[in-house]
Design a protein around this motif. Sequence first.
Motif: not given
Length: 428
Positions: A59, A158, A161-162, A165, A186-187, A190-193, A210
């Motif tokens: 990490k 987004i 960030d998603i 990747k 998408h789950r 918390t991946d979302f800004w 979601d």
Amino acid sequence: MAKQRTYFCIDMKTFYASVECAERGYNPFETNLVVADLTRGKNALCLAITPKMKAQGIKNRCRLSEIPNSVKYEVAPPRMALYIDYAADIYSLYLDYFDPQDIHVYSIDEAFIDATDYLAPNKMDAVTFAKFLMNEIANRYHIPSTAGIGTNLYLAKIALDITAKHARDHIGFLDEETYRKTLWDHRPITDFWMVAGGTARRLERYGVYDMRGVTQLDTGLMYKVFGKNAELLIDHAWGREPCLISDIKNYKSKSKSVSFSQILPRDYTFDEARTVIHEMALNGAAELMKRKVITSKVGIFVGYTHDEIAPTKGSVKLDVTTALASFIVEATLNAYDKTTNRYTKIRRLGIAFEDVCDEGCEGYNLFTNFDAVERERTVQQTVLDIRQRYGKNAVLNGVNYMPEGTQRERNGFIGGHRAGYDDKSRTR
């Protein structure tokens, strides 16, 4: 009909580690390197690790002790001044192609660009232009980057960030339709800004995990649970974002505050941490005077080791409006003594000066000794002038010489981290 816009959100991959690799002539995709302060011991936090280490499942914000013993890596001490120089150089690169009014620097390693009016003149589509910029950054500064492209600022973020990747070219693209088709389910959410853990937990109470679920919640319930923040969450769930870069640049905050925080180098007792909060109050008063502002309210935050108990907070409303240390220190220590647990070790401290306004609004009560006020102001300003000319440690207070004090060392920091080192990195 409003013109469809094209935004880039460009992020430098593992920026601090990539800078250290660039300085050493390493390829960050082939090198195990971490940026960490070894003086903080085996539990020192890694400010960044190279993409090669991330590919091994490590990490990014881990501690040195969490890296498997089987992984051999080089440790680079943090050099914040160097990272700021690289960030400034990358911003200068953007200025070769864009007007500064179309650039919003979001963090030291990330920026938004409104590329709408630059695609046609440069005879490139959005993906080609983003790739061109990424190659320019790599060629000039040897820093790898990732880009998100969106029809609004939120979608660009987004996409970065998603979506990016999972793209071979490290570029993601989203418009509202693509967002709903590919990311509504998408789950984790918390991946979302701007969707933090607390927001996610509250949504879970209503069976929402979601963004599709957010769009299906009753709007009235959303406002009841989240207040005015519901509007932002609902818009983002649909992929909407009305804010422009020009709106960001024109924004003026209605309330102002000045705050400082730090993670202590080890577990501190109540009395030891009291010395540090005393230092922070003195430093804060000096910073207020430097900025030519004053405060009428001081708040503190105390975080305990391993979160053994919940953090405590204290706030004191002054009966004066000032930047003078004598008033601020007394209020700070009173708040600390009244609200802090005396029997649990302390690891984090924060202080905030609220209701900040221009120094012309300075005010005192009828019992104030104005001769003493004027003497203290003169001394405090003189000390500030000396520090600005000869360095922050040119004049220190007695409390700064206490063994548990941190201010003397922190005066050489930038953003809470060391500005630079003369010693070379070490291999583990």
